[in-house]
Design a protein around this motif. Structure first.
Motif, mmCIF file in Angstrom:
data_model
loop_
_atom_site.group_PDB
_atom_site.id
_atom_site.type_symbol
_atom_site.label_atom_id
_atom_site.label_comp_id
_atom_site.label_asym_id
_atom_site.label_seq_id
_atom_site.Cartn_x
_atom_site.Cartn_y
_atom_site.Cartn_z
ATOM 1 N N GLU A 371 0.797 -1.220 0.000
ATOM 2 C CA GLU A 371 0.000 0.000 0.000
ATOM 3 C C GLU A 371 0.834 1.276 0.000
ATOM 4 O OE1 GLU A 371 -3.194 0.456 -0.454
ATOM 5 O OE2 GLU A 371 -3.433 -1.692 -0.743
ATOM 6 N N ALA A 372 1.959 1.271 0.716
ATOM 7 C CA ALA A 372 2.800 2.478 0.750
ATOM 8 C C ALA A 372 3.284 2.814 -0.657
ATOM 9 C CB ALA A 372 3.980 2.274 1.691
ATOM 10 N N ASP A 373 3.617 1.771 -1.428
ATOM 11 C CA ASP A 373 4.049 1.991 -2.802
ATOM 12 C C ASP A 373 2.905 2.529 -3.653
ATOM 13 O OD1 ASP A 373 6.616 1.324 -2.412
ATOM 14 O OD2 ASP A 373 6.553 -0.618 -3.415
ATOM 15 N N PHE A 374 1.684 2.083 -3.395
ATOM 16 C CA PHE A 374 0.562 2.576 -4.166
ATOM 17 C C PHE A 374 0.342 4.070 -3.900
ATOM 18 C CE2 PHE A 374 -4.029 3.495 -4.632
ATOM 19 C CZ PHE A 374 -4.122 3.310 -6.009
ATOM 20 N N ALA A 375 0.530 4.498 -2.666
ATOM 21 C CA ALA A 375 0.404 5.917 -2.341
ATOM 22 C C ALA A 375 1.445 6.738 -3.103
ATOM 23 C CB ALA A 375 0.552 6.130 -0.838
ATOM 24 N N SER A 382 -0.373 12.352 -9.534
ATOM 25 C CA SER A 382 -0.790 13.722 -9.236
ATOM 26 C C SER A 382 0.248 14.721 -9.746
ATOM 27 C CB SER A 382 -0.977 13.894 -7.727
ATOM 28 O OG SER A 382 -1.212 15.243 -7.407
ATOM 29 N N ASN A 383 1.535 14.421 -9.527
ATOM 30 C CA ASN A 383 2.597 15.295 -10.021
ATOM 31 C C ASN A 383 2.577 15.411 -11.546
ATOM 32 O OD1 ASN A 383 3.597 15.967 -7.535
ATOM 33 N ND2 ASN A 383 5.298 14.516 -7.584
ATOM 34 N N LEU A 402 -5.693 17.796 -7.907
ATOM 35 C CA LEU A 402 -6.376 17.958 -6.618
ATOM 36 C C LEU A 402 -7.394 16.847 -6.392
ATOM 37 C CD1 LEU A 402 -6.944 21.832 -6.707
ATOM 38 C CD2 LEU A 402 -5.250 20.578 -5.351
ATOM 39 N N ALA A 403 -8.106 16.459 -7.444
ATOM 40 C CA ALA A 403 -9.095 15.381 -7.321
ATOM 41 C C ALA A 403 -8.425 14.058 -6.976
ATOM 42 C CB ALA A 403 -9.887 15.248 -8.621
ATOM 43 N N ILE A 404 -7.258 13.799 -7.577
ATOM 44 C CA ILE A 404 -6.520 12.562 -7.297
ATOM 45 C C ILE A 404 -6.058 12.541 -5.849
ATOM 46 C CG2 ILE A 404 -4.368 11.336 -7.799
ATOM 47 C CD1 ILE A 404 -4.754 12.312 -10.742
ATOM 48 N N VAL A 412 -7.517 6.279 1.951
ATOM 49 C CA VAL A 412 -6.760 5.965 3.164
ATOM 50 C C VAL A 412 -7.689 5.943 4.371
ATOM 51 C CG1 VAL A 412 -4.979 6.822 4.745
ATOM 52 C CG2 VAL A 412 -4.577 6.841 2.279
ATOM 53 N N GLU A 413 -8.606 6.914 4.443
ATOM 54 C CA GLU A 413 -9.562 6.949 5.553
ATOM 55 C C GLU A 413 -10.445 5.703 5.555
ATOM 56 O OE1 GLU A 413 -11.671 10.569 4.964
ATOM 57 O OE2 GLU A 413 -10.000 11.858 5.578
ATOM 58 N N CYS A 414 -10.891 5.278 4.392
ATOM 59 C CA CYS A 414 -11.717 4.062 4.294
ATOM 60 C C CYS A 414 -10.946 2.846 4.764
ATOM 61 C CB CYS A 414 -12.196 3.862 2.855
ATOM 62 S SG CYS A 414 -13.460 5.034 2.319
ATOM 63 N N LEU A 415 -9.663 2.778 4.357
ATOM 64 C CA LEU A 415 -8.825 1.646 4.753
ATOM 65 C C LEU A 415 -8.648 1.609 6.268
ATOM 66 C CD1 LEU A 415 -7.010 -0.693 3.734
ATOM 67 C CD2 LEU A 415 -5.111 0.940 3.699
ATOM 68 N N GLN A 416 -8.408 2.777 6.863
ATOM 69 C CA GLN A 416 -8.204 2.843 8.310
ATOM 70 C C GLN A 416 -9.461 2.452 9.081
ATOM 71 O OE1 GLN A 416 -6.925 6.926 8.657
ATOM 72 N NE2 GLN A 416 -4.744 6.437 8.400
ATOM 73 N N LYS A 417 -10.615 2.733 8.501
ATOM 74 C CA LYS A 417 -11.890 2.414 9.164
ATOM 75 C C LYS A 417 -12.435 1.044 8.765
ATOM 76 C CE LYS A 417 -13.225 7.288 9.443
ATOM 77 N NZ LYS A 417 -14.176 8.331 8.971
#
Length: 622
Positions: A371-375, A382-383, A402-404, A412-417
């Motif tokens: 997952e860290a690599d996907f981020a 985005s860049n 910005l949308a990306i 990330v929030e969904c994954l954490q929850k």
């Protein structure tokens, strides 16, 4: 070896500052090489003649000419250093920048990185076309402050700052000036009329200890927008009182044709001949399909002509006025039109988007850890949108970035929850495309693996990744024998994987910017007219846009040699047109819409007819 006339013998024997003027192909560069060769015998151990020019392509051509003139004498070649202003200035900054407060460790802030760094400021102000002069000045001040901060605090120096920082260095340190002049007692300055204020200020300082030889053509000055000054040659004369030589309109590049004469006549705004050898005029129907079909047909005819003439390693340049038209031409040449096949070519486009696309592909070549690599992958995507527009990012591209970023944060929030991604999340297709790339069985052949990744990005169903794949088509550093390909192969052999692919690709583009490779350009090359400066080709096609009409009235006229194809101040456009026309050795073909021909040709024709009418009526036209 070149046979020298008395004038050129005087140039070779003269010991002080020199100003050598002349038109395109008049032999300025050639005599400077002969001069440099003669000076080698006068140098002390460790000294070199320094030859500076703007573009890598020009530098490569000079290196090729030097090898031919000296019969590739290695000792002479070793004592003549040929480079770009950027490369020379960067060496000074890396070695001595600490004297003006720069960090000891510095890196290049590449154009894509520069665009990304300035995106927050540019996003705040919106479209430059809608800003007042006050807002533009305010925005520019903030951009300059951020670039200065990056240089002095983070050691990331953009090309724009090179001249400014080197001026500060050499003006404040007499010891450094003496050090440079001791190493380079003679400095040759190519295309001197186009030097910026910063470049001139550096040479003004170094000229106190080094002999300067300036090569110039005032009528090829096309970089006023980048800081070139019409008075630059006068500045040089007033400061150094050089001995001056003028080769006038002598022409060795396209000898046996009227190409140079045509270029000079356009500059004068009046034709002197009814027909010019080596010049062709083709008018096309002013609509997209027929215009592009006419260009492709003309291109195929030219290729056939060059092949029949058995021209070795022929080069055909298609020169257009704008970046957007260059992309449209490149896209059209890739397609099949009726019975006309695609035309293999290289497009000299601005590379910001291609470089950022290459970085994302390189990242996908590396082994992945989850997952860290996907981020990081999403961050690179985005860049890509932040930086691909260079100095003029579109609102839609910034909006995509910005949308990306917002979608990633939500993921990330969904994954954490422990919640699933929303069905409409744009991250879904990105993740699917990324996973398909990671699942590929790589071969260790960089060319094959690169194309495999690019194909997945183009076919995975994510429109954002498809844009990356399309931009990556413009990466030309993976040809066989290139340093990038070799370094990726070495990485695979050493690690059993492309462990360092991203860093290798980033370094390759920096090295490419400073490269002085003598690999000759051949085949079909599509480029902006400005980029043709200092280059030469066997044939040239100049192709401009066409008017858009509603009910017979012109409502838009983009991509023209003269903006809007309207009369007015035509100085810059005329210089640019002359430079483009005179890049050809044997033939230049000018393609213009039949329903609204290029205003430069129209005005020159009118002036010619007026002169002819006056002469016929017995009027004095002197």
């Amino acid at each position: 070896m070149l046979e020298l006339c008395d004038e050129r013998k005087t140039i070779v024997s003269h010991t002080g500052h020199l100003l050598i003027k002349g038109g395109p192909g008049s032999g300025k560069t050639t005599i400077s090489i002969v001069k440099a060769e003669s000076l080698v015998a006068t140098l002390k151990p460790g000294q070199q003649v320094l030859f500076l020019s703007f573009a890598r392509a020009t530098v490569a051509r000079v290196i090729e000419a030097l090898a031919e003139q000296t019969k590739d004498n290695k000792e002479v070649r070793r004592r003549i250093e040929i480079d770009t202003y950027h490369a020379f200035f960067w060496r000074l900054l890396k070695t001595h920048g600490y004297l003006i407060g720069l960090p000891r460790r510095m890196t290049i802030l590449t154009p894509p990185e520069r665009a990304i760094a300035l995106t927050p400021i540019r996003h705040t102000y919106g479209s430059a076309r809608k800003l007042t002069d006050t807002q533009k000045a305010e925005k520019l001040g903030k951009e300059e402050a951020e670039l200065s901060r990056l240089a002095f605090q983070e050691g990331k120096v953009c090309f724009d700052l090179f001249s400014e920082l080197v001026v500060e260095l050499v003006s404040k340190s007499e010891k450094l000036r003496k050090l440079v002049s001791t190493r380079y007692p003679i400095i040759i300055l190519d295309e001197f009329q186009d030097t910026s204020a910063g470049q001139w200020a550096v040479m003004e300082n170094l000229g106190s200890g080094s002999t300067l030889i300036a090569l110039a053509d005032e009528e090829q000055r096309i970089y006023d927008f980048a800081g070139a000054d019409p008075e630059r040659l006068n500045h040089f004369k007033q400061k150094f009182d050089p001995k001056e030589f003028n080769f006038g309109s002598a022409n060795y590049r396209s000898n046996g044709t009227d190409i140079a004469r045509f270029g000079n006549d356009v500059l004068a705004g009046k034709f002197s001949m009814n027909k010019y050898a080596g010049i062709g005029l083709v008018k096309f129907a002013g609509n997209p399909n027929q215009a592009m079909a006419a260009l492709k047909g003309q291109t195929l005819q030219t290729i056939e002509r060059l092949r029949k003439a058995k021209v070795k390693d022929w080069a055909l340049a298609i020169l257009v006025p704008t970046k957007q038209l260059m992309r449209e031409v490149s896209d059209a040449l890739r397609e099949t039109q009726g019975t006309m096949p695609p035309v293999e070519h290289n497009a000299a486009i601005d590379m910001e988007g291609a470089i950022l696309a290459a970085e994302l592909i390189a990242f996908l070549l590396q082994p992945h850890q989850g997952e860290a690599d996907f981020a990081q992958f999403v961050g690179l995507l985005s860049n890509f949108f932040r930086g691909k527009g260079g100095d003029d990012p579109s609102a839609s591209d910034i909006g995509e970035a910005l949308a990306i970023e917002k979608a990633l944060q939500k993921a990330v929030e969904c994954l954490q929850k422990g919640k699933p991604l929303p069905n409409n999340s744009i991250i879904r297709l990105m993740k699917e495309g990324c996973n398909q790339c990671v699942a590929l069985a790589l071969t260790g052949n960089p060319g094959v693996d690169w194309l495999a990744i690019r194909k997945v990005l183009g076919d995975c169903g994510c429109k954002r990744l498809a844009q990356v794949a399309e931009e990556a088509r413009n990466v030309r550093l993976l040809d066989k024998g290139t340093q990038l390909r070799e370094n990726l192969s070495l990485d695979w052999r050493t690690n059993g994987a492309y462990k360092n692919a991203l860093e290798i690709v980033r370094q390759a583009f920096v090295q490419e910017h400073f490269s002085t490779s003598v690999r000759k350009q051949s085949g079909v090359i599509v480029m902006n007219m400005h980029k043709a400066k200092g280059k030469q080709f066997d044939e040239v096609i100049i192709f401009e846009g066409w008017p858009r009409r509603v009910r017979g009235q012109i409502v838009g006229n983009p991509h023209r040699i003269v903006r809007g194809n309207m009369d007015g101040d035509l100085t810059h456009a005329t210089y640019n047109f002359r430079v483009s026309v005179t890049r050809a050795r044997s033939r230049t073909t000018i393609m213009t819409p039949e329903n609204d021909p290029c205003i430069l040709l129209v005005l020159a024709s009118r002036a010619t007819k007026a002169v002819a009418a006056q002469a016929e009526n017995g009027t004095d036209t002197a």
